[in-house]
Every structure is written in structure tokens, then in C-alpha cells.
Design a protein around this motif. Structure first.
Motif, short mmCIF file in Angstrom:
data_model
loop_
_atom_site.label_atom_id
_atom_site.label_comp_id
_atom_site.label_asym_id
_atom_site.label_seq_id
_atom_site.Cartn_x
_atom_site.Cartn_y
_atom_site.Cartn_z
N LEU A 38 0.80 -1.22 0.00
CA LEU A 38 0.00 0.00 0.00
C LEU A 38 0.84 1.28 0.00
CD1 LEU A 38 -2.84 1.15 0.00
CD2 LEU A 38 -2.80 1.03 2.49
N PRO A 39 1.94 1.39 0.76
CA PRO A 39 2.73 2.63 0.71
C PRO A 39 3.27 2.94 -0.70
CG PRO A 39 3.33 1.39 2.65
CD PRO A 39 2.42 0.51 1.85
N TRP A 40 3.65 1.91 -1.44
CA TRP A 40 4.14 2.15 -2.80
C TRP A 40 3.00 2.60 -3.73
CZ3 TRP A 40 8.81 3.18 -4.07
CH2 TRP A 40 9.86 2.65 -3.35
N VAL A 41 1.85 2.02 -3.58
CA VAL A 41 0.69 2.42 -4.38
C VAL A 41 0.36 3.88 -4.10
CG1 VAL A 41 -1.76 2.01 -4.82
CG2 VAL A 41 -0.22 0.07 -4.49
N TYR A 42 0.34 4.24 -2.82
CA TYR A 42 0.04 5.62 -2.44
C TYR A 42 1.11 6.58 -2.98
CZ TYR A 42 -0.93 9.72 0.35
OH TYR A 42 -1.22 11.00 0.74
N PHE A 43 2.36 6.18 -2.91
CA PHE A 43 3.45 7.02 -3.40
C PHE A 43 3.29 7.30 -4.89
CE2 PHE A 43 7.64 7.17 -5.50
CZ PHE A 43 8.10 8.37 -4.98
N PHE A 44 3.02 6.27 -5.69
CA PHE A 44 2.90 6.48 -7.13
C PHE A 44 1.64 7.25 -7.49
CE2 PHE A 44 6.13 3.15 -7.41
CZ PHE A 44 6.97 3.76 -8.33
N LEU A 45 0.57 7.06 -6.72
CA LEU A 45 -0.63 7.85 -6.97
C LEU A 45 -0.42 9.31 -6.59
CD1 LEU A 45 -3.48 5.43 -5.90
CD2 LEU A 45 -2.71 6.02 -8.20
#
Length: 80
Positions: A38-45
Motif C-alpha cells: 500500500l505505501p508504494w501504491v500511495y506514493f505512485f498515486l
């Protein structure tokens, strides 16, 4: 409609289209396709917003945002 109004509308629609065309598929691909945490998904979004800021800054520096939306053309003022 004035071309200035079309410019404002196009900016709003471009922002919506970028979110739907880039943000949603990117989030789904990262989370379901590549199984990223989830942190990577949030970062890219969040990077999508940064791209919007860069585009807005470039428009600001070029003066593209300086449109007088309340100015009426000579035809409207003369009652034509």
C-alpha cells in the motif's frame, strides 16, 4: 462561448481525465497486478498530483492562466 471559457473547461476536463485515465489504472495495476504494498501504491498515486503541479507551474510561468473571463467582446457590448 468565448475561447477563454473553452480554455478553462479544457483545463478542468484534462484534470479529470488525467485522474481517471492515469490514476485509477495505475492504482489497480500496482495493487492487483504487481502486488505492491500500500505505501508504494500511495506514493505512485501521489506522483500524479506532482505532475499536475509541474504542469500548473509551467502554465503559471508562461502566463497562460492570465485570462480575463469577464471581458465582453465588442459585438456583445453593441447589442448584436
Amino acid at each position: 462561448m468565448s475561447s477563454k471559457i473553452y480554455s478553462v473547461i479544457s483545463v478542468v476536463l484534462a484534470g479529470l481525465a488525467t485522474g481517471l485515465a492515469l490514476g485509477v489504472p495505475l492504482g489497480l495495476l500496482l495493487s492487483w497486478g504487481w502486488k505492491q504494498p500500500l505505501p508504494w501504491v500511495y506514493f505512485f498515486l501521489s506522483l500524479e498530483e506532482a505532475v499536475g503541479w509541474v504542469i500548473g507551474y509551467v502554465r503559471f510561468r508562461r502566463g497562460k492562466w492570465l485570462n480575463q473571463l469577464t471581458h465582453q467582446s465588442a459585438e456583445v457590448e453593441m447589442g448584436a
